[in-house]
Design a protein around this motif. Structure first.
Motif, PDB file in Angstrom:
ATOM      1  N   ALA A  56       0.837  -1.206   0.000  1.00  0.00           N
ATOM      2  CA  ALA A  56       0.000   0.000   0.000  1.00  0.00           C
ATOM      3  C   ALA A  56       0.869   1.253   0.000  1.00  0.00           C
ATOM      4  O   ALA A  56       0.556   2.248  -0.668  1.00  0.00           O
ATOM      5  CB  ALA A  56      -0.927  -0.010   1.214  1.00  0.00           C
ATOM      6  N   GLU A  57       1.984   1.207   0.721  1.00  0.00           N
ATOM      7  CA  GLU A  57       2.928   2.337   0.732  1.00  0.00           C
ATOM      8  C   GLU A  57       3.523   2.559  -0.657  1.00  0.00           C
ATOM      9  O   GLU A  57       3.698   3.696  -1.101  1.00  0.00           O
ATOM     10  CB  GLU A  57       4.034   2.067   1.747  1.00  0.00           C
ATOM     11  N   VAL A  58       3.812   1.455  -1.359  1.00  0.00           N
ATOM     12  CA  VAL A  58       4.352   1.562  -2.722  1.00  0.00           C
ATOM     13  C   VAL A  58       3.334   2.225  -3.641  1.00  0.00           C
ATOM     14  O   VAL A  58       3.669   3.098  -4.452  1.00  0.00           O
ATOM     15  CB  VAL A  58       4.730   0.172  -3.265  1.00  0.00           C
ATOM     16  N   LEU A  59       2.060   1.825  -3.537  1.00  0.00           N
ATOM     17  CA  LEU A  59       1.020   2.410  -4.378  1.00  0.00           C
ATOM     18  C   LEU A  59       0.837   3.894  -4.082  1.00  0.00           C
ATOM     19  O   LEU A  59       0.500   4.675  -4.991  1.00  0.00           O
ATOM     20  CB  LEU A  59      -0.298   1.662  -4.175  1.00  0.00           C
ATOM     21  N   ASN A  60       1.062   4.313  -2.843  1.00  0.00           N
ATOM     22  CA  ASN A  60       0.884   5.720  -2.466  1.00  0.00           C
ATOM     23  C   ASN A  60       2.109   6.561  -2.773  1.00  0.00           C
ATOM     24  O   ASN A  60       1.992   7.687  -3.263  1.00  0.00           O
ATOM     25  CB  ASN A  60       0.559   5.829  -0.972  1.00  0.00           C
ATOM     26  N   ASN A  61       3.310   6.013  -2.498  1.00  0.00           N
ATOM     27  CA  ASN A  61       4.545   6.807  -2.601  1.00  0.00           C
ATOM     28  C   ASN A  61       5.438   6.405  -3.765  1.00  0.00           C
ATOM     29  O   ASN A  61       6.413   7.085  -4.067  1.00  0.00           O
ATOM     30  CB  ASN A  61       5.350   6.700  -1.301  1.00  0.00           C
ATOM     31  N   GLY A  62       5.157   5.259  -4.405  1.00  0.00           N
ATOM     32  CA  GLY A  62       5.947   4.843  -5.556  1.00  0.00           C
ATOM     33  C   GLY A  62       7.120   3.943  -5.219  1.00  0.00           C
ATOM     34  O   GLY A  62       7.682   3.315  -6.111  1.00  0.00           O
ATOM     35  N   HIS A  63       7.504   3.861  -3.917  1.00  0.00           N
ATOM     36  CA  HIS A  63       8.686   3.052  -3.584  1.00  0.00           C
ATOM     37  C   HIS A  63       8.667   2.713  -2.088  1.00  0.00           C
ATOM     38  O   HIS A  63       8.111   3.456  -1.279  1.00  0.00           O
ATOM     39  CB  HIS A  63       9.967   3.810  -3.921  1.00  0.00           C
ATOM     40  N   SER A  64       9.270   1.578  -1.758  1.00  0.00           N
ATOM     41  CA  SER A  64       9.404   1.187  -0.352  1.00  0.00           C
ATOM     42  C   SER A  64      10.495   0.131  -0.241  1.00  0.00           C
ATOM     43  O   SER A  64      10.651  -0.706  -1.128  1.00  0.00           O
ATOM     44  CB  SER A  64       8.082   0.634   0.189  1.00  0.00           C
ATOM     45  N   ILE A  65      11.272   0.200   0.849  1.00  0.00           N
ATOM     46  CA  ILE A  65      12.301  -0.806   1.136  1.00  0.00           C
ATOM     47  C   ILE A  65      11.983  -1.412   2.501  1.00  0.00           C
ATOM     48  O   ILE A  65      11.786  -0.675   3.474  1.00  0.00           O
ATOM     49  CB  ILE A  65      13.713  -0.192   1.133  1.00  0.00           C
ATOM     50  N   PHE A  66      11.917  -2.720   2.561  1.00  0.00           N
ATOM     51  CA  PHE A  66      11.553  -3.376   3.810  1.00  0.00           C
ATOM     52  C   PHE A  66      12.109  -4.795   3.815  1.00  0.00           C
ATOM     53  O   PHE A  66      12.598  -5.295   2.794  1.00  0.00           O
ATOM     54  CB  PHE A  66      10.029  -3.419   3.968  1.00  0.00           C
ATOM     55  N   GLU A  67      12.045  -5.419   4.980  1.00  0.00           N
ATOM     56  CA  GLU A  67      12.485  -6.801   5.127  1.00  0.00           C
ATOM     57  C   GLU A  67      11.300  -7.686   5.464  1.00  0.00           C
ATOM     58  O   GLU A  67      10.370  -7.259   6.160  1.00  0.00           O
ATOM     59  CB  GLU A  67      13.550  -6.919   6.228  1.00  0.00           C
ATOM     60  N   THR A  68      11.312  -8.908   4.929  1.00  0.00           N
ATOM     61  CA  THR A  68      10.262  -9.877   5.213  1.00  0.00           C
ATOM     62  C   THR A  68      10.851 -11.271   5.063  1.00  0.00           C
ATOM     63  O   THR A  68      12.061 -11.417   4.842  1.00  0.00           O
ATOM     64  CB  THR A  68       9.051  -9.665   4.295  1.00  0.00           C
ATOM     65  N   VAL A  69      10.004 -12.279   5.152  1.00  0.00           N
ATOM     66  CA  VAL A  69      10.448 -13.662   5.006  1.00  0.00           C
ATOM     67  C   VAL A  69       9.602 -14.325   3.928  1.00  0.00           C
ATOM     68  O   VAL A  69       8.372 -14.404   4.060  1.00  0.00           O
ATOM     69  CB  VAL A  69      10.318 -14.442   6.333  1.00  0.00           C
TER      70      VAL A  69
END
Length: 710
Positions: free
Chosen positions: A405-418
């Motif tokens: 959702a952050e990507v759709l709003n701001n165009g980019h996101s960096i995060f960690e997941t599994v």
């Protein structure tokens, strides 16, 4: 028919925008004569001309009828065109529903015509199969469509065969108020116009141009070049439009066969052109289409698309074909650049060592590179059947959706997941997600880097840190216990030696006094070393807390000077202090402040030769207390200054032997100054003395951020 029409005040070829007319014809010859002017006028005015017929057979007859009149518009021309459209299917073939259905079609046609660069829309609806009262249907049809035609500013014509009307209806038609064109007999043409509801714009009468003049005008302003070729060796040109000059040739040269068409086709494409055209001829196909390269007069290469028709003559082979070519060089270059870009993207996509996934905003996967498939253990088909939610560790799915959702709003996101592998094991990744356009729609590009090794290292570091902290605590406890055990007997040794010294002084036994003095001095030095080791251990383990209080700096100076005065006198070193102003008050840990000062002053006295001096000063600088201890001692080299404040560090081994000490004093100084939020530094040169300085906030209440005032 043409002559009779021109005898009237109005001509159907100049029907104004927003007008609807009805034409009643006796036979198709009359229909062809009138529509020749109607269609050609539309072509001349850059209008989209649409002929609506009941069925395919009627459309074919209409095309052939117009071709006989010299009207043929190739569907690939990008100027005015003639289109044949079937009348929409009607429920139970009820013609009464037709007008309402046509209105929506016309609106769409009008919008499309304007979008494609036409100046308007010109429609003819051929109504042949009216059952019942023809006049009633004509009147009803006209009443329904007139308002829409006027609203859209289009030109509308409906054509009726005369045989659907009775004699009385024909008479009524002649006297009706509608715009009707009807030929009563060979010498009578009646044209009546309705001016009661609307006053359409008047167009100046323009004499229709000859067909060849119209075509010449169309092709002259068109990027398409019209050709008539012979199906002989070399494809000699029988006719070509003048705008062939865009390729550097003139029409006369090509028509004279000085240059054959095969001469201008690129040599690498000539064989393919021959074979494709021959295939059409052998299979009696009528339409021929091909994209190929030609050479202009200067030898430059142009890509062209050819759309041509082969003349099919029953019982004999066709000897010519006609059509158009259009320069598509820019289009081909754009296609090449697009393919090149796609190839680069595909190379980067597949060659990346990181796992790359492409998904829709709803989570549907679109693509995955080789590294991405190998990371999760899926085949491409298996992976594309998944949703991104099923490829994430269950406990982290909601968090993952929040990042999308952050990507759709701001165009980019960096995060960690599994990510969840096919075998249900997890793999930790760092994802860089970016919103991109993919085939005209939004998509999310996920570049995933496997951070398993980094996570393992972090866990190892945390474990090592925990072990180290445990070791430090154990060490501190050991040192605390050990120093306690050592200080108890040392205090006894020092105390009893001092008692014996007092008693020995009465007996004046010089030898015994000397021995007892050595015992006392050595015990005190050893006790100092033990205290320093305990103090540095407590500092490193984080067990030191500051007890803030307001106090006079002058008092602390007096305490330190009185304590170290015997040491200075014994070495014949002049000890002097100065405060500006003398009534300086600060809020700090008084005990730690005095220990800082004592360590610096005792060091200065220790490394200053006899006859030297040690000066202590303090003053305010930018709401901080600046303290300096200046000596005339042996000085410190630049190399030794780099490690001066490290534990167990001393100038060099020879100095340690000559002056003693553990090298912990300055390290303790730095720790205590740091705890106060201050800074400590030194300026020194060998044999020229040293100046140790430190600053701390004058009103500290807790550890402050260091701010150098050097």
């Amino acid at each position: 028919m043409d002559d009779q029409v021109r005898k009237t005040d109005k001509d159907v070829s100049v029907i104004s925008n927003g007008c609807h007319f009805c034409f009643v014809y006796k036979d198709t010859v009359e229909l062809a004569d009138l529509l020749q002017d109607y269609v050609m006028s539309g072509l001349y005015g850059n209008e989209l001309c649409v002929w609506m017929t009941p069925d395919v057979e009627s459309a074919t007859k209409a095309k052939d009828m117009l071709k006989e009149k010299g009207i043929y518009i190739d569907p690939y021309l990008r100027t005015s065109q003639l289109e044949f459209v079937l009348i929409p299917e009607l429920p139970e073939n009820d013609l009464k529903l037709l007008p309402s259905l046509l209105l929506d079609h016309w609106r769409l046609m009008q919008d499309q015509a304007i979008l494609n660069g036409f100046d308007g829309l010109r429609v003819n609806v051929d109504l042949q199969d009216v059952e019942g009262s023809g006049l009633e249907y004509l009147t009803s049809y006209t009443d329904i469509v007139e308002d829409t035609v006027r609203e859209l500013g289009m030109r509308s014509l409906c054509t009726f065969p005369l045989d659907i009307f009775s004699r009385s209806e024909v008479i009524d038609l002649i006297h009706s108020d509608h715009n009707v064109i009807i030929k009563v007999d060979e010498n009578d043409l009646s044209f009546k116009e309705d001016v009661s509801d609307s006053k359409p714009e008047r167009s100046v009468y323009r004499k229709p141009m000859r067909n060849d003049e119209v075509l010449s005008s169309i092709y002259h302003s068109s990027p398409t070049v019209a050709f008539l070729w012979k199906t002989e060796k070399g494809f000699p040109v029988e006719f070509v439009s003048d705008n062939v000059s865009q390729f550097g040739y003139d029409a006369a040269t090509l028509i004279s066969h000085e240059i054959l068409y095969a001469d201008i086709i690129h040599p690498d494409d000539l064989e393919g052109y021959y074979s494709d055209l021959l295939e059409c001829l052998n299979e009696n196909k009528r339409n021929f289409f091909r994209e190929y390269r030609i050479l202009d007069r200067n030898g430059n290469v142009h890509w062209v698309s050819e759309h041509s028709n082969l003349e099919v003559v029953e019982g004999s082979a066709s000897d010519r074909y006609y059509g158009i070519i259009l320069d598509i060089t820019e289009k081909k270059h754009a296609e090449y650049q697009l393919k090149e870009t796609e190839a680069k993207y595909r190379t980067l996509f597949e060659g990346s060592g990181d796992a790359i996934y492409l998904q829709k905003p709803d989570g549907t996967f679109l693509e995955a590179n080789k590294s991405g498939l190998e990371l999760l253990g899926y085949t491409n088909e298996e992976f594309l059947s998944l949703n991104s939610g099923s490829a994430i560790l269950f406990d982290l799915v909601e968090e993952f959706k929040a990042h999308l959702a952050e990507v759709l709003n701001n165009g980019h996101s960096i995060f960690e997941t599994v990510l969840l592998k096919k075998d249900e094991t997890g793999v930790p990744v760092e994802i860089s997600a970016t919103l991109i356009e993919y085939k005209g729609e939004n998509a999310i590009l996920l570049v995933s880097r496997n951070v398993t090794e980094r996570k393992n290292k972090e866990e190892n570091v945390l474990a090592a840190k925990a072990n180290a902290e445990t070791g430090i605590i154990a060490k501190s406890e050991f040192l605390s216990n050990m120093t306690h055990e050592l200080r108890t007997p040392l205090n006894a040794i020092i105390g009893f030696s001092d008692v014996l010294l007092e008693e020995s002084l009465a007996d004046a036994n010089e030898k015994h006094v000397k021995y007892l003095q050595n015992i006392s001095d050595s015990g005190k030095k050893l006790l100092g070393i033990i205290n320093d080791i305990l103090e540095i251990s407590r500092v490193e383990s984080g067990n030191v807390e500051l007890n803030y209080e307001h106090f006079l700096v002058l008092e602390s100076f007096d305490v330190v000077c009185s304590l170290l005065a015997p040491m200075a006198e014994k070495k014949y070193v002049d000890l002097h202090s100065e405060l500006d102003p003398r009534g300086i008050v600060i809020n700090a840990d008084k005990q730690k402040f005095e220990q800082i000062l004592q360590n610096l002053v005792s060091n200065a006295i220790k490394f200053t030769p006899a006859g030297g001096s040690v000066d202590i000063s303090a003053r305010f600088v930018e709401e901080r207390l600046l303290v300096q201890v200046k000596d005339t001692g042996i000085g410190i080299s630049e190399e030794d200054r780099q490690s001066l404040f490290k534990p167990f560090s001393q100038v060099d081994a020879s100095h340690r032997r000559g002056y003693g000490g553990t090298g912990l004093g300055l390290s303790i100084v730095k720790h205590f100054v740091d705890l106060h939020g201050g800074n400590v530094w030194v300026k020194s040169k060998p044999d020229l003395g040293s100046t140790f300085s430190f600053d701390i906030p004058i009103s500290g209440a807790s550890p402050c951020t260091a701010k150098s005032i050097t």
